[in-house]
Every structure is written in structure tokens, then in C-alpha cells.
Design an enzyme around this catalytic site. Structure first.
Site: not given
Ligand code: NAD
Length: 639
Positions: A511, A586
Site C-alpha cells: 500500500k 499520511k
Molecule cells: P475515519 O476517521 O472516518 O474513521 C476512523 C474511525 O475509528 C472513527 O469513527 C473513530 O471514531 C474510530 N476510532 C478511533 N479510535 C478508536 C478506538 N480506540 N476504538 C474504536 N473506534 C475508534 O477514517 P476513515 O476515512 O474511515 O479511514 C480509516 C482508515 O482507512 C485509515 O487508516 C485510512 O488511512 C484508511 N483509508 C482511508 C481512505 C479514505 O478515502 N477515507 C482510503 C483508503 C484507506
């Protein structure tokens, strides 16, 4: 589901298609529901036979619901259609090979996808209104859903005739061609159905059956064999052109409307099925070779556009009637390289704990629940997700789960969550982290999970929020083969592709390497556009050259950062993300962290990280798409 009524009635399992206003067109959900019912009844001793019918008098089922396939296909997402076809063919094969009687009542139109549901059972019933056809060549497909097998086994060259002309069969024709078995006057269908269900056998059906009406096509059989006996589409077209009677002229007019590539492949498939005496699974396999490529390399999108979207009935087919080259047929019919068609029952009903229901996690969890898994979710924030029940904490979501999925912001949060859930998980369960985190955290969590008797996987995704919602993500997976195999059905539900990249941490490695290339090429593409502006080079001309020259890349060709140029992208939406610049930052930071730890020299990755850092932290990059580097460069002179 209101589109389909599935129930037990006396000794029968009953499936009633219930979308009469849409001529009972088959949706993806209906396919899955039929399959699940058939599997459930297969080993249920109280179900003696299955009865399939449909509401309304116009159609049993006029085809597959292709609107969503068209929408996803035109957006460059071919995975949805491919999965639809795979799952549909698996259901069709289950009907064809079902160990109990399957009785279908085919009033009105039964076409395409309807044939797959209605014409593979043991007792296929037609009445006076029945009109059965395989019209796929008219929209750039081939006769599929097992239709190629039925056509290949129709008398003489009737299969070629029906496939290429898309002609409709009346009740007598359908019995003559092998698409139906019994003619029963429609006024007696209700009574026959009631008797079948009450008695649990088909005696009443056999009693009500009457001699089949005349088959128009049986009378034409010698002409059909003479005109459609050629080795290729070209031979058939020549034979039709060389004959002047009304039947040949009408057949030629019909053939001239349809997609030449589809027809040429249809002829090849029917010949192969007969010549090599292949079975129905081979027929599905050949069909899937074509359909899996039909959007990207065939005429399907254009066929739907002309027939259903613009309704101009003037499709621009990729080949002429007289000249489909052999290599074009080979390309469409060579074995598939991606996800294969299989006939085993899909894994159903896993118990899944899902932790982190944010922008990505929520739609992923919803898709798993929709596919029939029991999903128990937990997020620090209060979140409600369709079909997902809420746990009070991570450990509660994880206990008793077959698979625990995490979708969290970063590596340190992942480590903290893993420390809580690993002790709560049952032995042998899979811990599947889909977040994007540093390789070190991924490997540390995997080691802890492994030591606790769990099967760890790191499987970061690409595809963004849109892909998470549509179930078309790509997963890059690190971990054991055993764990990968267990999680595979979940990847197939949440995504369109998964690649097993090796041991733990390798998914994250793939990735960040991918995204480092993406960050660098996006910057290169943006700075080249800004330079072109200053040199007075028109952006469209720049795109036309680069997108077909050695400078091409995904950033240029699929996600062009210049508004109004190339395919639609966030640039055309005022740079609203898409993929936000801070998420790119990131991932670039993770690449540099990994490069540092492994002593890799990545000067361009480093430069890209620095540029995105300035863009996000010091300029106006936060909340904008990562392609908004172009307006940034536009405004600047040389430093
Ligand atoms: P987001 O911030 O919308 O979601 C993360 C969730 O985790 C939040 O709802 C938060 O409340 C929860 N959280 C944080 N700490 C926690 C804990 N200790 N216990 C339980 N829940 C907890 O982020 P996202 O956009 O959904 O991204 C998630 C992952 O996917 C990241 O690592 C990101 O890099 C990756 N990602 C995101 C995208 C994108 O386009 N958004 C694309 C590819 C990969």
C-alpha cells in the site's frame, strides 16, 4: 425483500418473482436470495420440490437488471458487473444441477436472465402467452446464464439462429428447442400449482399437460440448418446474403442489428460446446470469459446506451458484420485472469466484530451485513450502521467472532485496540486490520495475535469512500495463506479484488509503495501542467499527447488534475476529495518511516512528502483533493 417472495407452501419451496412493473427483471439481491433459498431447501426433508413463478401476466422475467451494471461500468468500475455475473451463474448452475424437481411457470416474456432462472429446472412449463428469447447479442453480450448450453443442444443449427437473430420462441418453439418441457393451458396453472404444493410431486402437472402447439421454427429447420451451418459469423452472413427468400432476408436484417463481436463469439462458443462435448459448467465458464470482459473490451456499454439509455437504437459496434478478426474472438474467450467463476456455496453467516465505523468502516460493515453476515460493531463515537448491532466496547464486539475487522486512523490506535481485543478473541479466529498503518505496527500486532493463537492479516485498501460504499475496494493482504483463504469471501463482498502479497506487514508495504508512486506521479503531472501553461501549451493538447505517450499514468489518464480535461475527476468538482491531501500526506509519511527503518533511498518520495506537508500544514491543502496540487503550482513562480 418485496421484489421476491420466498416461502414454504405445503411440500414445496416457493420462489415468486415480484417486480411485475419491471417485467420481473432480476436484481443482484434477487439472485442472492434465490441461491440462498435453494441451498436451504436442498437438505430440508420437508421440501420435496421447488416451484418458481412470477407475478403479473406480461412476463416471467424479462432479463437481468442492467441499470446498475451500466452505471458502474461507465464509471470504469467493472467489478460490480463481474461479481453480478459470477453470482448469477452460480445460482443458475445450482438450478440446473438441483437434486430435487424444480418446476417453473413461464408466462409472457422469459428472456436473458429469466432463462437462467426459468429454463434450467426439471419441469419448465409454457402456455399460450410464453415468449422466450436470448436477446443478448443485441446489447453487446452473448447468450449467457447457461443459455449457450441450451442453444448448443437445440436441434441442428437452431441455437445459432436463435442466438444471432434473437428471435422469440412461442410455446411450441420453446419445447422444440429444449427451453421448455410441458405445455399447460394457463387457465389451469393456479390449480396445478396448488396441487403440486399440496402433494409434493408433479403428478398434477403431467395430468394437465397437453400436446405442444405447432412449432413455427420446427417447420423452418431445414432452412435454418442450411443458412446457419457455417463455421463462423462471416460464413453465416455470406449464406444469408446469398439467399433471397423472405426467411433469409428477415434473418439477415435481424443479424445486421446485433453486435458482430458478440455474434462471432456466440458461434464459437456453441461450436466449442458441441465439438468438445462440454458440460453446463463449461458453458458458464465460457460465457463468463466473455461477460467479464464485455464492459472493458466488448460492446456491452455501447449496446446498453443505444438500447436503454439514449434509446437511439444506433449502436456503434466495435467491428463490422463482415470482419470480426479471429484474435478479437480469442481475446474475449481466453481464460479469465482475475476472480474465477466457481460453483461452490459462498461462505455465509460468519460472525464478524467490526471496530472503527468511520467513513470507510461504516459502509464496509454495512456491506458485510447485507451479504448475510452477523456484524457486531464498535466505534468510540456513537454510530448507527444499517444491519450492524452495537457492542459496548471493542472486547465485546470481538468475543465469539470468527473474524474481527479493524478500520482505524493510525498504527498507535491500532496497537491500543489490538491489546484490548486479542485476549477477548476465540482461538483460531482471524484478526483482519484494513486500516492504513505503518509496517512496524502491522507486524507487531500480527506477532501478538499469532502468539495468542489467532490468524492475523493486514489488508489495507484502495478505492476510497466510494469504493467502500459500492463494495469495490482493492485489498492488499499480508499474512498466512490459511488466514487469507478464510477472509477471501469477505474481501469479495467488500471489494472487487484482493492480492495476497506475502507474510504479515506485506499488505501495508504494498500500500505505501503504491501510494508513494501515486504521490510522486500526481506532483509530476501537476507541475507539468503548470509548466505547459507557462509555455503556452493548451491543456487538452497536453492531455491528448501525454495520455497516449510515455508520460501516461493513472494520475494523468484516470484522475486528471486539470478541470474539464480527461475523465471526470475531483478537479471537475472544485477539488472536493476524492482522496484528501492530508490522507496522501499520511501515506507518504508512512512510506518515509518505512524507508528510514529499512535504510531505503527514496529521494522523490521524500520530496513528495515535504511538498504535501507544506501544502496541508502551511498552505490551503487541508480538506482539498490531493490533485489540488495543480492550482497550487499554477499560482507559483520558481522558488
Ligand atoms: P475515519 O476517521 O472516518 O474513521 C476512523 C474511525 O475509528 C472513527 O469513527 C473513530 O471514531 C474510530 N476510532 C478511533 N479510535 C478508536 C478506538 N480506540 N476504538 C474504536 N473506534 C475508534 O477514517 P476513515 O476515512 O474511515 O479511514 C480509516 C482508515 O482507512 C485509515 O487508516 C485510512 O488511512 C484508511 N483509508 C482511508 C481512505 C479514505 O478515502 N477515507 C482510503 C483508503 C484507506
Amino acid at each position: 425483500m418485496t421484489d421476491i417472495d420466498i416461502r414454504k407452501d405445503g411440500h414445496a419451496g416457493r420462489i415468486t418473482l415480484n417486480r411485475p412493473k419491471a417485467l420481473n427483471a432480476l436484481t443482484y439481491e434477487m439472485c442472492l436470495a434465490i441461491e440462498e433459498a435453494l441451498w436451504t431447501w436442498r437438505d430440508d426433508p420437508t421440501v420435496k420440490l421447488v416451484l418458481i413463478d412470477a407475478e403479473g401476466n406480461k412476463a416471467f422475467c424479462a432479463g437481468g437488471d442492467i441499470a446498475e451494471m451500466y452505471a458502474t461500468g461507465t464509471a470504469g468500475n467493472f467489478g460490480y458487473g463481474q461479481r453480478f455475473w459470477r453470482d448469477e451463474y452460480r445460482m443458475n448452475a445450482l438450478i440446473a444441477e438441483y437434486p430435487k424437481s424444480v418446476v417453473s411457470f413461464l408466462q409472457g416474456f422469459t428472456m436473458g436472465g429469466g432463462v437462467g432462472v426459468g429454463c434450467h429446472g426439471s419441469h419448465r412449463v409454457v402456455g399460450d402467452s410464453s415468449r422466450i428469447a436470448m436477446p443478448e447479442c443485441g446489447i453487446g453480450l452473448i447468450p449467457d446464464v447457461g443459455g449457450s448450453y441450451l442453444l448448443a443442444h437445440a436441434p441442428g443449427r437452431l441455437g445459432e439462429y436463435l442466438g444471432l437473430t434473437t428471435d422469440r420462441m412461442g410455446p411450441g418453439d420453446a419445447i422444440h428447442a429444449g427451453f421448455a418441457d410441458l405445455y399447460v393451458p394457463e387457465e389451469s396453472w393456479a390449480g396445478v400449482k396448488a396441487a403440486i404444493c399440496a402433494e409434493g410431486n408433479v403428478a398434477a402437472l403431467n395430468e394437465a399437460a397437453q400436446p405442444a402447439p405447432d412449432a413455427r421454427l420446427a417447420a423452418m429447420q431445414p432452412r435454418i440448418d442450411a443458412l446457419f451451418g457455417g463455421q463462423s459469423l462471416g460464413d453465416i452472413v455470406n449464406a444469408l446474403k446469398g439467399d433471397t427468400d423472405e426467411f433469409a432476408a428477415d434473418a439477415l436484417a435481424r443479424v445486421s442489428r446485433n453486435a458482430p463481436l458478440s455474434m462471432a463469439c456466440t458461434v464459437e462458443i456453441l461450436h466449442r460446446l458441441r465439438r468438445e462435448q462440454l458440460d453446463i459448467r463449461d458453458a458458464f465458464d465460457l460465457e463468463y470469459r466473455f461477460t467479464s470482459r464485455a464492459m472493458e473490451h466488448g460492446d456491452f456499454i455501447e449496446g446498453i446506451r443505444a438500447a436503454i439509455i439514449d434509446k437511439d437504437k444506433s449502436p456503434h459496434w466495435s467491428h463490422d458484420l463482415g470482419g470480426v478478426p479471429a484474435d478479437a474472438i480469442d481475446t474475449m474467450l481466453r481464460p479469465v485472469t482475475g476472480e474465477k467463476l466457481t460453483f461452490e456455496r459462498k461462505a455465509q453467516g460468519m460472525k464478524i466484530g467490526f471496530i472503527g465505523l468511520g467513513n470507510m468502516g461504516a459502509p464496509m460493515a454495512a456491506n458485510l451485513a447485507k451479504a448475510g453476515h452477523e456484524v457486531i460493531g464498535y466505534d468510540m463515537a456513537t454510530v448507527t450502521v444499517n444491519g450492524v448491532s452495537n457492542a459496548r466496547n471493542g472486547a465485546e464486539a470481538a468475543s465469539d467472532a470468527d473474524v474481527v475487522i479493524t478500520m482505524l486512523p493510525n498504527g498507535s490506535i491500532l496497537r491500543a485496540v489490538a491489546a484490548e481485543v486479542i485476549p477477548a478473541m476465540k482461538n483460531g479466529a482471524v484478526l483482519l486490520d484494513c486500516s492504513t498503518v505503518d509496517v512496524e505496527s502491522a507486524r507487531a500486532v500480527a506477532a501478538d495475535a499469532d502468539a495468542a493463537g489467532l490468524l492475523p492479516l493486514d489488508a489495507p485498501v484502495s478505492g476510497g469512500i466510494g469504493g467502500a460504499a459500492a463494495g469495490t475496494l482493492t485489498f492488499m493482504v499480508g499474512g498466512s495463506k490459511e488466514a487469507y483463504q478464510i477472509a477471501l469471501p469477505l474481501f469479495e463482498t467488500m471489494g472487487q479484488k484482493s492480492v495476497h502479497c506475502g507474510p504479515s506487514g506485506n499488505g501495508q508495504a504494498a500500500k505505501i509503495c503504491n501510494n508513494m508512486i501515486l504521490g510522486v506521479t500526481m506532483i509530476a503531472t501537476c507541475e507539468a501542467f503548470a509548466l505547459a501553461d507557462k509555455l503556452g501549451l493548451d491543456r487538452q493538447a497536453m492531455f491528448d499527447v501525454v495520455s497516449t505517450s510515455s508520460g501516461y499514468s493513472w494520475s494523468m489518464n484516470a484522475y486528471c488534475p486539470a478541470p474539464g480535461i480527461g475523465p471526470k475527476s475531483p478537479a471537475d468538482n472544485d477539488y472536493k476529495p476524492g482522496f484528501a491531501a492530508e490522507l496522501m500526506l499520511k501515506d507518504l509519511r508512512l512510506s518515509q518511516q518505512a524507508a528510514e527503518a529499512s535504510d531505503a533511498d527514496t529521494p522523490l518520495g521524500k520530496a513528495a512528502t515535504d511538498l504535501y506537508r507544506r501544502f496541508v500544514e502551511e498552505e490551503d491543502g487541508t480538506g482539498r483533493d490531493f490533485s489540488a496540487m495543480l492550482p497550487r503550482f499554477e499560482k507559483r513562480g520558481r522558488e
